[in-house]
Design an enzyme around this catalytic site. Structure first.
Site, PDB file in Angstrom:
ATOM      1  N   GLY A  12      27.868  40.560  33.990  1.00 43.71           N
ATOM      2  CA  GLY A  12      29.223  40.338  34.513  1.00 43.71           C
ATOM      3  C   GLY A  12      30.011  41.632  34.627  1.00 43.71           C
ATOM      4  N   ASN A  37      27.931  34.010  37.660  1.00 43.68           N
ATOM      5  CA  ASN A  37      29.105  34.722  38.163  1.00 43.68           C
ATOM      6  C   ASN A  37      28.772  36.200  38.387  1.00 43.68           C
ATOM      7  OD1 ASN A  37      31.722  34.905  39.035  1.00 43.68           O
ATOM      8  ND2 ASN A  37      32.620  35.046  36.996  1.00 43.68           N
ATOM      9  N   PHE A  83      30.340  37.864  25.896  1.00 45.41           N
ATOM     10  CA  PHE A  83      31.212  37.883  27.073  1.00 45.41           C
ATOM     11  C   PHE A  83      31.127  36.577  27.861  1.00 45.41           C
ATOM     12  CE2 PHE A  83      30.142  42.481  26.767  1.00 45.41           C
ATOM     13  CZ  PHE A  83      31.413  43.036  26.842  1.00 45.41           C
ATOM     14  N   SER A 127      41.544  37.450  25.038  1.00 44.32           N
ATOM     15  CA  SER A 127      42.467  37.793  26.135  1.00 44.32           C
ATOM     16  C   SER A 127      43.899  37.786  25.626  1.00 44.32           C
ATOM     17  CB  SER A 127      42.305  36.733  27.222  1.00 44.32           C
ATOM     18  OG  SER A 127      43.393  36.774  28.105  1.00 44.32           O
ATOM     19  N   THR A 129      46.074  36.389  26.993  1.00 42.34           N
ATOM     20  CA  THR A 129      46.604  35.061  27.311  1.00 42.34           C
ATOM     21  C   THR A 129      46.907  34.275  26.032  1.00 42.34           C
ATOM     22  OG1 THR A 129      46.294  33.150  28.751  1.00 42.34           O
ATOM     23  CG2 THR A 129      44.386  33.835  27.525  1.00 42.34           C
ATOM     24  N   TYR A 152      41.788  27.587  30.586  1.00 39.48           N
ATOM     25  CA  TYR A 152      41.027  28.812  30.307  1.00 39.48           C
ATOM     26  C   TYR A 152      41.599  29.495  29.062  1.00 39.48           C
ATOM     27  CZ  TYR A 152      40.248  33.818  30.429  1.00 39.48           C
ATOM     28  OH  TYR A 152      39.997  35.113  30.048  1.00 39.48           O
ATOM     29  N   LYS A 156      40.143  30.326  25.007  1.00 39.55           N
ATOM     30  CA  LYS A 156      40.127  31.609  24.280  1.00 39.55           C
ATOM     31  C   LYS A 156      40.748  31.434  22.894  1.00 39.55           C
ATOM     32  CE  LYS A 156      37.988  34.082  27.244  1.00 39.55           C
ATOM     33  NZ  LYS A 156      36.621  34.544  26.964  1.00 39.55           N
ATOM     34  N   PHE A 181      43.778  43.051  28.082  1.00 39.16           N
ATOM     35  CA  PHE A 181      44.904  42.888  28.989  1.00 39.16           C
ATOM     36  C   PHE A 181      44.291  42.748  30.405  1.00 39.16           C
ATOM     37  CE2 PHE A 181      48.696  42.713  26.422  1.00 39.16           C
ATOM     38  CZ  PHE A 181      48.072  42.730  25.202  1.00 39.16           C
ATOM     39  N   ARG A 234      52.283  43.700  34.022  1.00 40.63           N
ATOM     40  CA  ARG A 234      51.043  43.546  33.266  1.00 40.63           C
ATOM     41  C   ARG A 234      50.566  44.921  32.818  1.00 40.63           C
ATOM     42  NH1 ARG A 234      52.492  39.205  33.868  1.00 40.63           N
ATOM     43  NH2 ARG A 234      51.490  37.355  34.728  1.00 40.63           N
TER      44      ARG A 234
HETATM   45  N1  UDP Z   1      49.391  38.457  41.810  1.00 44.45           N
HETATM   46  C1  UDP Z   1      49.987  38.457  43.069  1.00 44.45           C
HETATM   47  N2  UDP Z   1      49.230  38.108  44.136  1.00 44.45           N
HETATM   48  C2  UDP Z   1      47.900  37.771  44.024  1.00 44.45           C
HETATM   49  C3  UDP Z   1      47.304  37.780  42.752  1.00 44.45           C
HETATM   50  C4  UDP Z   1      48.081  38.120  41.653  1.00 44.45           C
HETATM   51  O1  UDP Z   1      51.182  38.750  43.201  1.00 44.45           O
HETATM   52  O2  UDP Z   1      47.288  37.439  45.046  1.00 44.45           O
HETATM   53  C5  UDP Z   1      50.198  38.830  40.635  1.00 44.45           C
HETATM   54  C6  UDP Z   1      50.348  37.732  39.613  1.00 44.45           C
HETATM   55  O3  UDP Z   1      51.467  36.924  39.918  1.00 44.45           O
HETATM   56  C7  UDP Z   1      50.539  38.537  38.334  1.00 44.45           C
HETATM   57  C8  UDP Z   1      49.725  39.800  38.566  1.00 44.45           C
HETATM   58  O4  UDP Z   1      49.520  39.879  39.985  1.00 44.45           O
HETATM   59  O5  UDP Z   1      51.887  38.911  38.192  1.00 44.45           O
HETATM   60  C9  UDP Z   1      48.377  39.787  37.864  1.00 44.45           C
HETATM   61  O6  UDP Z   1      47.712  38.598  38.205  1.00 44.45           O
HETATM   62  P1  UDP Z   1      46.204  38.333  37.822  1.00 44.45           P
HETATM   63  O7  UDP Z   1      45.854  36.962  38.307  1.00 44.45           O
HETATM   64  O8  UDP Z   1      45.375  39.466  38.311  1.00 44.45           O
HETATM   65  O9  UDP Z   1      46.205  38.419  36.234  1.00 44.45           O
HETATM   66  P2  UDP Z   1      46.991  37.539  35.126  1.00 44.45           P
HETATM   67  O10 UDP Z   1      47.922  36.615  35.828  1.00 44.45           O
HETATM   68  O11 UDP Z   1      45.918  36.843  34.410  1.00 44.45           O
HETATM   69  O12 UDP Z   1      47.704  38.527  34.293  1.00 44.45           O
END
Ligand code: UDP
Length: 338
Positions: A12, A37, A83, A127, A129, A152, A156, A181, A234
């Site tokens: 992965g 995947n 993983f 994560s 999360t 998901y 975790k 992160f 982020r």
């Molecule tokens: N994001 C966005 N457009 C996309 C995909 C993600 O604006 O097509 C934003 C999303 O709202 C978040 C950030 O990018 O603020 C990171 O999103 P991702 O899904 O990569 O990671 P996670 O939400 O798990 O932190």
């Protein structure tokens, strides 16, 4: 022979980069990955980059019998870097049981196997999360674990608790939880990187696919958040830095005389907004991205970034790459894909 370590999900995105770093440090990774995947050519790329061909088993990690047969076959294992998991947040909302079955099920098999074959060292992919929507954007490992925003995320949290409960039961386990992160970037050789299935969920693969013309337009999910430019924040971390942290975590685990259960944040300590990522991508790669501002995405945390002091102080981990390097590497990788 005594440097053998099982790497589930080793084909992965983060797993394959970690295999490279393990090989560099003289470990002998044994990959368990059924390519659900990933793709078999990733293993060829590992060989191309490292000059070595790790043992590989195409096995489903919830298949207890097959997993035990692998542990049985390798009597000198140090432990497991786990993983293998499903990771599409949106899919987990529509198909939660797939996530519970695969992510929680494989964790149970891994922990059972560790007990049966006296494997001490476990490094688990967790994560950020698990912090849900934090009170403060900067989170330490002591920040409360909150209701996650998806099935998901729940898996975790459950896996972390499973490891903690096994440790608390007195098992001889050394359990390291690595709370990632937002991993981005690709191997600097551009020969290894992320292979999203279908339409990407994550920001950076969506950006690179838009730049390449595979997607017509990127939508920024909301610009009316309470952040300096209104978009979410982020902590984007280069996948090679993340991979190196696994090797340091394993080294550290091997030096501990007592059993333990420890969590580490793996982030740069710096938050970036969605617009900063887009602007940096355009700048370092000298191109224009087609994007529009759209609606907020349900479940998005407003802002979060790591306090990474613990990983730095305890594991001696430092990030080598910033978002500019990562976004350059992501684009180089995307360009090289068919
Ligand atoms: N994001 C966005 N457009 C996309 C995909 C993600 O604006 O097509 C934003 C999303 O709202 C978040 C950030 O990018 O603020 C990171 O999103 P991702 O899904 O990569 O990671 P996670 O939400 O798990 O932190």
């Amino acid at each position: 022979m005594d440097r053998q370590i099982i790497v589930t999900g080793g084909a992965g995105y983060i797993g394959s980069h970690t295999v490279i770093e393990l090989l560099k440090e003289g470990y002998e990774p044994i990959i368990i990955d059924d390519f659900r995947n990933s793709k078999p050519f990733i293993l060829d790329r590992i060989t191309e980059i490292s000059g070595e061909t790790p043992i590989h088993y195409s096995v489903d990690c919830t298949d207890e019998e097959a997993m035990m047969a692998i542990f049985e076959k390798h009597p000198n294992l140090l432990g497991i870097i786990h993983f293998a998991a499903d990771k599409a947040v949106g899919e987990s909302v529509t198909n939660p049981l797939k996530y519970y079955q695969n992510n929680v099920g494989s964790m149970a098999v891994v922990l059972k196997g560790m007990a049966k074959y006296n494997l001490e060292h476990l490094v688990f992919s967790s994560s950020c999360t698990v912090y849900g929507e934090p009170d403060q954007a900067e989170v330490t490992e002591d920040s409360p674990v909150r209701e996650a925003n998806s099935p998901y995320g729940h898996t975790k949290i459950i896996c972390e608790k499973m490891i903690r409960d096994v440790f608390a039961s007195g098992a001889a386990i050394k359990g390291t939880l690595l709370r990632y992160f937002n991993p981005i970037g690709a191997h600097p050789s551009a020969r290894l990187g992320e292979l999203p299935q279908g339409i990407p969920n994550n920001l950076v693969p969506y950006i690179t696919q838009t730049a390449k013309g595979i997607r017509e337009q990127l939508t920024v999910f909301g610009d009316d958040y309470d952040t300096p430019d209104g978009t979410n924040i982020r902590d984007y971390i280069h996948v090679v830095d993340l991979a190196r942290a696994h090797v340091l975590a394993l080294n550290w685990s091997l030096n501990q005389s007592q059993t333990f259960y420890e969590a580490f944040n793996l982030g740069t300590g710096k938050g970036s907004s969605v617009l900063e990522i887009i602007n940096t991508f355009e700048k370092v790669n000298q191109l224009k991205l087609n994007y529009q501002i759209g609606e907020r995405r349900a479940g998005d945390v407003v802002q979060i970034y790591a306090n990474g002091n613990k990983a730095k102080e305890v594991l001696g981990w430092e990030c080598e790459y910033d978002i500019s390097a990562a976004l350059k590497h992501s684009w180089e990788w995307e360009k090289g894909l068919e």
